[in-house]
Design an enzyme around this catalytic site. Structure first.
Site, PDB file in Angstrom:
ATOM      1  N   TYR A  85       0.822  -1.223   0.000  1.00  0.00           N
ATOM      2  CA  TYR A  85       0.000   0.000   0.000  1.00  0.00           C
ATOM      3  C   TYR A  85       0.853   1.269   0.000  1.00  0.00           C
ATOM      4  CZ  TYR A  85      -4.378  -2.397  -0.007  1.00  0.00           C
ATOM      5  OH  TYR A  85      -5.446  -3.159  -0.414  1.00  0.00           O
ATOM      6  N   ARG A 133       1.691   1.748  -3.512  1.00  0.00           N
ATOM      7  CA  ARG A 133       0.552   2.283  -4.272  1.00  0.00           C
ATOM      8  C   ARG A 133       0.345   3.767  -3.978  1.00  0.00           C
ATOM      9  NH1 ARG A 133      -4.660  -1.156  -3.767  1.00  0.00           N
ATOM     10  NH2 ARG A 133      -5.350   0.441  -5.236  1.00  0.00           N
ATOM     11  N   HIS A 147     -14.738   2.488  -1.916  1.00  0.00           N
ATOM     12  CA  HIS A 147     -13.688   1.622  -1.359  1.00  0.00           C
ATOM     13  C   HIS A 147     -12.644   2.395  -0.566  1.00  0.00           C
ATOM     14  CE1 HIS A 147     -14.734  -1.602  -4.639  1.00  0.00           C
ATOM     15  NE2 HIS A 147     -15.655  -1.481  -3.706  1.00  0.00           N
ATOM     16  N   CYS A 181      -7.046   2.989  12.466  1.00  0.00           N
ATOM     17  CA  CYS A 181      -6.558   1.974  13.387  1.00  0.00           C
ATOM     18  C   CYS A 181      -7.088   0.608  12.960  1.00  0.00           C
ATOM     19  CB  CYS A 181      -7.003   2.294  14.811  1.00  0.00           C
ATOM     20  SG  CYS A 181      -6.314   1.116  15.998  1.00  0.00           S
ATOM     21  N   CYS A 230     -11.310   0.454  18.079  1.00  0.00           N
ATOM     22  CA  CYS A 230     -10.783   1.829  18.033  1.00  0.00           C
ATOM     23  C   CYS A 230     -11.268   2.509  16.760  1.00  0.00           C
ATOM     24  CB  CYS A 230      -9.258   1.788  18.080  1.00  0.00           C
ATOM     25  SG  CYS A 230      -8.527   3.426  18.053  1.00  0.00           S
ATOM     26  N   CYS A 284      -1.207   3.312  16.336  1.00  0.00           N
ATOM     27  CA  CYS A 284      -2.335   4.192  16.635  1.00  0.00           C
ATOM     28  C   CYS A 284      -2.032   5.114  17.810  1.00  0.00           C
ATOM     29  CB  CYS A 284      -3.582   3.351  16.938  1.00  0.00           C
ATOM     30  SG  CYS A 284      -5.008   4.388  17.294  1.00  0.00           S
ATOM     31  N   CYS A 335      -5.472   4.535  20.668  1.00  0.00           N
ATOM     32  CA  CYS A 335      -5.592   3.384  21.585  1.00  0.00           C
ATOM     33  C   CYS A 335      -4.237   2.864  22.013  1.00  0.00           C
ATOM     34  CB  CYS A 335      -6.420   2.270  20.954  1.00  0.00           C
ATOM     35  SG  CYS A 335      -5.580   1.396  19.604  1.00  0.00           S
TER      36      CYS A 335
HETATM   37  N1  APR Z   1      -9.667   2.677 -20.298  1.00  0.00           N
HETATM   38  C1  APR Z   1     -10.858   2.083 -19.992  1.00  0.00           C
HETATM   39  N2  APR Z   1     -10.944   0.896 -19.381  1.00  0.00           N
HETATM   40  C2  APR Z   1      -9.801   0.274 -19.074  1.00  0.00           C
HETATM   41  C3  APR Z   1      -8.525   0.820 -19.375  1.00  0.00           C
HETATM   42  C4  APR Z   1      -8.491   2.090 -20.018  1.00  0.00           C
HETATM   43  N3  APR Z   1      -7.339   2.691 -20.343  1.00  0.00           N
HETATM   44  N4  APR Z   1      -7.567  -0.043 -18.941  1.00  0.00           N
HETATM   45  C5  APR Z   1      -8.221  -1.070 -18.390  1.00  0.00           C
HETATM   46  N5  APR Z   1      -9.560  -0.892 -18.470  1.00  0.00           N
HETATM   47  C6  APR Z   1     -10.631  -1.739 -17.949  1.00  0.00           C
HETATM   48  C7  APR Z   1     -10.332  -3.226 -17.939  1.00  0.00           C
HETATM   49  O1  APR Z   1     -10.710  -3.832 -19.168  1.00  0.00           O
HETATM   50  C8  APR Z   1     -11.200  -3.701 -16.790  1.00  0.00           C
HETATM   51  O2  APR Z   1     -12.516  -3.988 -17.227  1.00  0.00           O
HETATM   52  O3  APR Z   1     -10.778  -1.375 -16.593  1.00  0.00           O
HETATM   53  C9  APR Z   1     -11.275  -2.485 -15.867  1.00  0.00           C
HETATM   54  C10 APR Z   1     -10.467  -2.623 -14.600  1.00  0.00           C
HETATM   55  O4  APR Z   1     -11.027  -3.653 -13.859  1.00  0.00           O
HETATM   56  P1  APR Z   1     -10.456  -4.088 -12.446  1.00  0.00           P
HETATM   57  O5  APR Z   1      -8.977  -4.233 -12.518  1.00  0.00           O
HETATM   58  O6  APR Z   1     -11.241  -5.264 -11.997  1.00  0.00           O
HETATM   59  O7  APR Z   1     -10.743  -2.805 -11.546  1.00  0.00           O
HETATM   60  P2  APR Z   1     -12.093  -2.407 -10.797  1.00  0.00           P
HETATM   61  O8  APR Z   1     -13.281  -2.787 -11.607  1.00  0.00           O
HETATM   62  O9  APR Z   1     -11.939  -0.994 -10.401  1.00  0.00           O
HETATM   63  O10 APR Z   1     -12.017  -3.336  -9.535  1.00  0.00           O
HETATM   64  C11 APR Z   1     -12.965  -3.163  -8.509  1.00  0.00           C
HETATM   65  O11 APR Z   1     -11.709  -4.624  -7.093  1.00  0.00           O
HETATM   66  O12 APR Z   1      -9.725  -5.364  -6.120  1.00  0.00           O
HETATM   67  C12 APR Z   1     -10.817  -4.557  -5.986  1.00  0.00           C
HETATM   68  O13 APR Z   1     -10.986  -2.803  -4.485  1.00  0.00           O
HETATM   69  C13 APR Z   1     -10.472  -3.116  -5.738  1.00  0.00           C
HETATM   70  O14 APR Z   1     -11.776  -1.174  -6.320  1.00  0.00           O
HETATM   71  C14 APR Z   1     -11.250  -2.376  -6.816  1.00  0.00           C
HETATM   72  C15 APR Z   1     -12.335  -3.360  -7.167  1.00  0.00           C
END
Ligand code: APR
Length: 315
Positions: free
Chosen positions: A78, A81, A132, A140, A145, A201, A204
């Site tokens: 994370y 990210r 999300h 925490c 908490c 945290c 707590c």
């Molecule tokens: N433009 C449009 N669509 C795109 C592009 C782009 N440049 N690149 C990829 N995609 C599409 C892919 O084809 C896919 O359908 O975006 C989608 C991404 O899908 P996921 O990776 O499954 O992402 P998401 O749908 O946001 O996932 C939902 O899953 O892991 C959890 O919490 C995480 O919020 C996330 C949730």
């Protein structure tokens, strides 16, 4: 949240003219956003290419169990990210949606993204609902908490999570100037992070702080869901739902497509993959625009937003 496979169906072809005319007459619009929206900003999506982080399926690190088993590893993921999201810039789709939100009075956005790019593109906060959570909220990890810190952009979140540079002494001047290693590459050795060096945290005093994102098996934010449900079931029907860059496989978020349709909405999908039609599929009245959201979204929203304004706001 939980994952579910979408059913396949015949996909309608994109008809920009009929979409433009429907967009212009739409009064109540909902948008459901996913990781594909930020793909052309350089941030990997979850499914398909980019779904692996080192040897780990990114989804497998997004659970309370993974955090309990190895909080250091989950924080390294994370923190990376967060680092990548802070380095990324909003793309034209983020700006176009922010403009549409400003120009449409009855507009709500449900974002599954935690990267902060919509906010930095100036998307109005009262019309942006983070299903999300956010990478930049920290809370925490103890269930008893309620400590939450909003908008923490410290990078790295604690010194022990600094991205390694290959320099032996990470505090040396040489290390500060050195190129960071790409820790998504499994050949790069990850330093061990001791639990005592993770953020703790201040309230707590016992819990380890964790990213303020919704993990698999966790409930979506209650107030957000209540607000959206009230909006969806208000007297007037919904005219349009825009489904942008999401595989629409993660519930309950993906369920909003069928819910909006049941309240009258026609569905417009923007996705690079034709296989990723949401919910129970698309009908002849819907639209599927295949392509990169950063190119397609500003184009299809032009009848309302006109030329794009792309002034980045600082995180
Ligand atoms: N433009 C449009 N669509 C795109 C592009 C782009 N440049 N690149 C990829 N995609 C599409 C892919 O084809 C896919 O359908 O975006 C989608 C991404 O899908 P996921 O990776 O499954 O992402 P998401 O749908 O946001 O996932 C939902 O899953 O892991 C959890 O919490 C995480 O919020 C996330 C949730």
């Amino acid at each position: 949240m939980a994952s579910k496979a979408a059913t396949s169906s015949s996909i309608p072809t994109a008809d920009l003219e009929s979409f433009s005319s429907h967009l212009q007459s739409s009064r109540r619009i909902l948008a459901l956003l996913g990781a594909g929206l930020s793909a052309s900003s350089g941030l990997p999506t979850f499914r398909g290419a980019g779904g692996l982080w080192r040897t780990h399926d990114a989804v497998s690190l997004a659970t309370p169990e993974a955090f309990q088993a190895d909080p250091g590893l989950v924080w390294q993921f994370y923190n990376y990210r967060r680092h990548m999201a802070l380095r990324a810039q909003p793309n034209n789709a983020h700006y176009a949606l922010a403009q549409l939100a400003r120009k449409t009075r009855d507009f709500e956005t449900l974002s599954q993204n935690v990267d902060g790019l919509s906010q930095r593109a100036g998307h109005p906060g009262d019309k942006l609902h983070l299903l999300h959570g956010s990478l930049f909220d920290i809370k925490c990890g103890e269930f008893f908490c309620d400590y939450v810190q909003k908008d923490n952009f410290t990078n790295p979140v604690v010194p022990a999570l600094a991205i390694p540079t290959g320099e032996i002494d990470p505090t040396s001047n040489a290390a500060r100037g050195a190129r960071e290693l790409d820790i998504s590459d499994e050949k790069v050795e990850l330093p061990e992070v001791a639990i005592r060096d993770l953020p703790h945290c201040p309230k707590c005093k016992t819990g380890i702080l964790r990213p303020g994102v919704v993990w698999f098996g966790e409930a979506l934010p209650r107030d957000t869901i209540r607000y959206i449900d009230d909006w969806i079931h208000a007297t007037n029907k919904i005219d349009l739902i825009l489904v942008i860059g999401t595989s629409a496989k993660v519930y309950p978020a993906a369920g909003y497509v069928d819910t909006a349709r049941a309240r009258g909405a026609r569905v417009a999908v923007v996705n690079t993959e034709r296989t990723d039609a949401p919910g129970s599929g698309l009908t002849k009245k819907d639209w599927f625009f295949q392509g990169d959201a950063a190119e397609v979204v500003p184009q299809i929203l032009k009848p309302i937003i006109g030329e794009l304004e792309t002034r980045a706001q600082q995180a």
